[in-house]
Design an enzyme around this catalytic site. Structure first.
Site, PDB file in Angstrom:
ATOM      1  N   ARG A  73      12.651  24.260  39.748  1.00 32.84           N
ATOM      2  CA  ARG A  73      13.194  24.861  38.532  1.00 32.84           C
ATOM      3  C   ARG A  73      13.468  23.767  37.505  1.00 32.84           C
ATOM      4  O   ARG A  73      14.225  22.838  37.779  1.00 32.84           O
ATOM      5  CB  ARG A  73      14.486  25.621  38.847  1.00 32.84           C
ATOM      6  CG  ARG A  73      15.125  26.235  37.620  1.00 32.84           C
ATOM      7  CD  ARG A  73      16.353  27.100  37.940  1.00 32.84           C
ATOM      8  NE  ARG A  73      16.919  27.588  36.697  1.00 32.84           N
ATOM      9  CZ  ARG A  73      18.199  27.456  36.337  1.00 32.84           C
ATOM     10  NH1 ARG A  73      19.070  26.911  37.159  1.00 32.84           N
ATOM     11  NH2 ARG A  73      18.615  27.899  35.176  1.00 32.84           N
ATOM     12  N   HIS A 118      18.561  25.695  28.319  1.00 33.11           N
ATOM     13  CA  HIS A 118      19.625  25.197  29.190  1.00 33.11           C
ATOM     14  C   HIS A 118      20.560  24.324  28.340  1.00 33.11           C
ATOM     15  O   HIS A 118      20.539  23.099  28.422  1.00 33.11           O
ATOM     16  CB  HIS A 118      19.021  24.427  30.368  1.00 33.11           C
ATOM     17  CG  HIS A 118      19.941  24.270  31.542  1.00 33.11           C
ATOM     18  ND1 HIS A 118      19.616  24.663  32.821  1.00 33.11           N
ATOM     19  CD2 HIS A 118      21.194  23.762  31.640  1.00 33.11           C
ATOM     20  CE1 HIS A 118      20.614  24.397  33.649  1.00 33.11           C
ATOM     21  NE2 HIS A 118      21.580  23.849  32.960  1.00 33.11           N
ATOM     22  N   GLU A 163      23.093  30.426  32.081  1.00 31.84           N
ATOM     23  CA  GLU A 163      24.553  30.534  32.014  1.00 31.84           C
ATOM     24  C   GLU A 163      25.094  30.812  30.618  1.00 31.84           C
ATOM     25  O   GLU A 163      25.821  29.993  30.051  1.00 31.84           O
ATOM     26  CB  GLU A 163      25.199  29.256  32.573  1.00 31.84           C
ATOM     27  CG  GLU A 163      24.827  28.990  34.004  1.00 31.84           C
ATOM     28  CD  GLU A 163      25.638  27.852  34.640  1.00 31.84           C
ATOM     29  OE1 GLU A 163      26.293  27.097  33.902  1.00 31.84           O
ATOM     30  OE2 GLU A 163      25.623  27.748  35.873  1.00 31.84           O
ATOM     31  N   ASN A 304      23.814  31.702  39.632  1.00 33.53           N
ATOM     32  CA  ASN A 304      24.275  30.328  39.875  1.00 33.53           C
ATOM     33  C   ASN A 304      25.656  30.415  40.507  1.00 33.53           C
ATOM     34  O   ASN A 304      26.597  30.909  39.870  1.00 33.53           O
ATOM     35  CB  ASN A 304      24.380  29.540  38.567  1.00 33.53           C
ATOM     36  CG  ASN A 304      23.030  29.309  37.906  1.00 33.53           C
ATOM     37  OD1 ASN A 304      21.977  29.669  38.442  1.00 33.53           O
ATOM     38  ND2 ASN A 304      23.050  28.706  36.736  1.00 33.53           N
ATOM     39  N   TYR A 306      28.768  28.342  42.582  1.00 33.49           N
ATOM     40  CA  TYR A 306      29.311  27.065  43.032  1.00 33.49           C
ATOM     41  C   TYR A 306      30.587  27.175  43.855  1.00 33.49           C
ATOM     42  O   TYR A 306      30.804  26.421  44.778  1.00 33.49           O
ATOM     43  CB  TYR A 306      29.584  26.139  41.830  1.00 33.49           C
ATOM     44  CG  TYR A 306      28.312  25.552  41.261  1.00 33.49           C
ATOM     45  CD1 TYR A 306      27.755  24.397  41.794  1.00 33.49           C
ATOM     46  CD2 TYR A 306      27.644  26.178  40.218  1.00 33.49           C
ATOM     47  CE1 TYR A 306      26.573  23.865  41.293  1.00 33.49           C
ATOM     48  CE2 TYR A 306      26.454  25.654  39.708  1.00 33.49           C
ATOM     49  CZ  TYR A 306      25.930  24.498  40.249  1.00 33.49           C
ATOM     50  OH  TYR A 306      24.760  23.982  39.761  1.00 33.49           O
ATOM     51  N   GLU A 372      21.029  28.333  41.288  1.00 34.25           N
ATOM     52  CA  GLU A 372      21.771  27.071  41.421  1.00 34.25           C
ATOM     53  C   GLU A 372      22.844  27.215  42.483  1.00 34.25           C
ATOM     54  O   GLU A 372      23.518  28.244  42.561  1.00 34.25           O
ATOM     55  CB  GLU A 372      22.483  26.675  40.113  1.00 34.25           C
ATOM     56  CG  GLU A 372      21.603  26.075  39.059  1.00 34.25           C
ATOM     57  CD  GLU A 372      22.386  25.687  37.796  1.00 34.25           C
ATOM     58  OE1 GLU A 372      23.575  25.358  37.894  1.00 34.25           O
ATOM     59  OE2 GLU A 372      21.775  25.732  36.715  1.00 34.25           O
TER      60      GLU A 372
HETATM   61  C1  PNW Z   1      26.009  24.464  35.668  1.00 28.44           C
HETATM   62  N1  PNW Z   1      32.371  24.042  34.715  1.00 28.44           N
HETATM   63  O1  PNW Z   1      26.907  24.288  34.634  1.00 28.44           O
HETATM   64  C2  PNW Z   1      24.731  24.083  34.962  1.00 28.44           C
HETATM   65  O2  PNW Z   1      23.781  25.102  34.901  1.00 28.44           O
HETATM   66  C3  PNW Z   1      24.160  22.778  35.397  1.00 28.44           C
HETATM   67  O3  PNW Z   1      23.447  22.251  34.321  1.00 28.44           O
HETATM   68  C4  PNW Z   1      25.252  21.868  35.884  1.00 28.44           C
HETATM   69  O4  PNW Z   1      24.775  20.576  36.159  1.00 28.44           O
HETATM   70  C5  PNW Z   1      25.849  22.507  37.115  1.00 28.44           C
HETATM   71  O5  PNW Z   1      26.358  23.794  36.828  1.00 28.44           O
HETATM   72  C6  PNW Z   1      26.949  21.703  37.776  1.00 28.44           C
HETATM   73  O6  PNW Z   1      28.088  21.646  36.958  1.00 28.44           O
HETATM   74  C7  PNW Z   1      28.254  24.229  34.740  1.00 28.44           C
HETATM   75  O7  PNW Z   1      32.928  23.095  34.098  1.00 28.44           O
HETATM   76  C8  PNW Z   1      28.906  23.314  33.954  1.00 28.44           C
HETATM   77  O8  PNW Z   1      33.050  24.927  35.307  1.00 28.44           O
HETATM   78  C9  PNW Z   1      30.249  23.247  33.959  1.00 28.44           C
HETATM   79  C10 PNW Z   1      30.983  24.123  34.753  1.00 28.44           C
HETATM   80  C11 PNW Z   1      30.332  25.061  35.553  1.00 28.44           C
HETATM   81  C12 PNW Z   1      28.959  25.100  35.543  1.00 28.44           C
END
Ligand code: PNW
Length: 468
Positions: A73, A118, A163, A304, A306, A372
């Site tokens: 990706r 992005h 996002e 995505n 996390y 992601e």
């Molecule tokens: C995503 N936060 O963004 C993005 O899609 C990626 O580019 C990035 O590298 C990845 O998550 C890891 O952070 C985020 O601050 C950026 O909560 C910031 C946040 C969450 C997601």
């Protein structure tokens, strides 16, 4: 344990890896501008060079092959292709760069998944109002059509916008991402609205003009944490968790997958807060009949994921407007969840399974790509990153459970990220890579982490469909 044609991928984004910020006619983007202002990014760092993938693409390809990925990706830099954001002027060198990337991938039997946007809006378009301006939707649609036309003979998986939630909120409310606006309680809703309109226009263009020949699929990548009530026996906490999901995932998923409009709880909460603070106009825009239909404009669900949060009411900003007050959901970390690297990232693999089940039940059992998911390191370098190996094993196990026990139609998994890169406001201090990048080395050497080897093993084991 995984379907035979399951996509095993890893992701990157143009601004985070490419560098070459002024190379061969590229125009500036809002991230170039943002990073060049003092005080925006950790250590005054920027993506001028980053991993220099603009010149070192072949090194990236070696990494991709070493992992045995079936999919990669990447995102396109709008301003590299169209320096002033419009199709009036095409930068052919930029076209050649992405043509080579795509052709090389296909030659190695790796399928590209391409994100059009992005976070890196051409600066010229920001100067005309950026995502706050309704006209951006038409400009995005022109850019999207240009990309479908140019690369769509070979690219079959498209993400329009990555996002929109992060882009709207961090860029227009919190001001910690470009364009750095802090117009609390208003601009993010407007920007998000125009992102949805832009996405829908591009999807309709693909659907009517390009799909018949190109036969690909288009979606937008939505980020969400899994939200749980702080106390599941407390109805206020349960309601707060629901609100949090609505304000994060629902904000963009409801219009596209459920009703063509924002979630009811979101509008009710915003309107109640406006009334309380005597703000006259509606802050959450409405879709008009002149807009392209939003409902049904995704061919799959791109998620995505996390982390997870425990939620209870609260966390507002008092007598001023802000999204936090509208949302009235305070997020707390559960102390039993380990934190990895950055403070916001608690490791909660089961949260992904819960979120996948929620998506299946709420959005009519769509095909899902996890576009992601990852784990970061901060500080002391660890090439032998044992903890991250566990993270990937545990998380992928939860994906298997979602498929087999919950019947979720998961079609692929993309680790974030292929290699260490420019982690937005955290600069190079936060490392998400499966490959280490030595940013002190002029050659920006890539070295596989133990977690990269672990991921390669997992892929090799399941690629054929059955565990060997
Ligand atoms: C995503 N936060 O963004 C993005 O899609 C990626 O580019 C990035 O590298 C990845 O998550 C890891 O952070 C985020 O601050 C950026 O909560 C910031 C946040 C969450 C997601």
């Amino acid at each position: 344990m995984f379907p035979r044609d399951f996509a095993w991928g890893a992701g990157t984004a143009a601004y985070q890896i490419e560098g070459g910020w002024q190379a061969d006619g590229k125009g500036p983007s809002i991230w170039d501008t943002f990073c060049h202002e003092n005080g925006r990014v950790f250590g005054e760092q920027n993506g001028d060079v980053a991993c220099n993938s603009y010149e070192l693409w072949e090194k990236d390809l070696e990494c991709i092959q070493q992992l045995g990925l079936t999919h990669y990706r990447l995102s396109l830099s709008w301003a590299r292709l169209l320096p002033d954001g419009t199709t009036r002027h095409v930068n052919q060198t930029g076209v050649q760069y992405y043509n080579k990337v795509i052709d090389d991938l296909l030659a190695c039997d790796v399928s590209p998944m391409v994100t059009l946007y992005h976070f890196d809006l051409p600066q010229t378009l920001q100067d005309q109002g950026g995502w706050k301006s309704p006209g951006i939707a038409t400009l995005f649609d022109s850019y999207a059509k240009f990309c479908f036309q140019t690369f769509g003979d070979r690219v079959k998986l498209w993400i329009t916008i990555n996002e929109p939630h992060v882009c709207a909120k961090l860029g227009h409310e919190d001001g910690i991402h470009a364009p750095g606006l802090k117009e609390k309680g208003t601009a993010a809703y407007l920007a998000g609205h125009n992102m949805l309109r832009a996405h829908a226009m591009a999807w309709h263009s693909y659907n009517s003009v390009y799909r018949p020949q190109q036969k690909g699929a288009v979606s937008l990548a939505l980020n969400s944490d899994w939200f749980e009530p702080s106390d599941r026996h407390c109805s206020e906490d349960v309601a707060a968790a629901e609100r949090d999901l609505a304000f994060t995932l629902g904000w963009f998923a409801w219009p596209v997958f459920v009703t063509g409009d924002y979630p009811e709880i979101m509008r009710t909460a915003i309107d109640a807060q406006s009334e309380k603070l005597r703000y006259g106009a509606s802050r959450l825009p409405s879709f008009s009949s002149d807009d392209p239909a939003i409902l049904g404009t995704a061919d799959f669900f791109a998620l995505n994921y996390y982390t997870s949060r425990k939620v209870k009411p609260g966390g507002g900003c008092g007598e001023t407007l802000c999204i936090k007050s509208d949302r009235d959901a305070e997020e707390v970390l559960d102390s039993s969840w380990p934190i990895c690297g950055v403070s916001w990232l608690a490791v909660v693999p089961y949260g992904l399974r819960k979120l996948l089940k929620y998506i299946k039940d709420t959005f009519n059992n769509p095909e899902v790509y996890i576009t992601e998911n990852g784990f970061s390191q901060v500080g002391q370098l660890q090439i032998e990153d044992v903890q991250r190996c566990e993270f990937y094993k545990d998380t992928i196990m939860e994906v298997a459970k979602a498929i087999h026990q919950d019947g979720v139609n998961v079609r692929g998994y993309f680790a974030w990220s292929l290699m260490d890169n420019f982690e937005w406001a955290d600069g190079f201090s936060v490392r998400f890579g499966l490959f280490h990048v030595d940013f002190c080395d002029a050659k920006l050497r890539r070295t596989i982490y133990r977690s990269g080897r672990e991921y390669a093993k997992i892929i090799a084991k399941y690629k054929s469909g059955q565990p060997r």
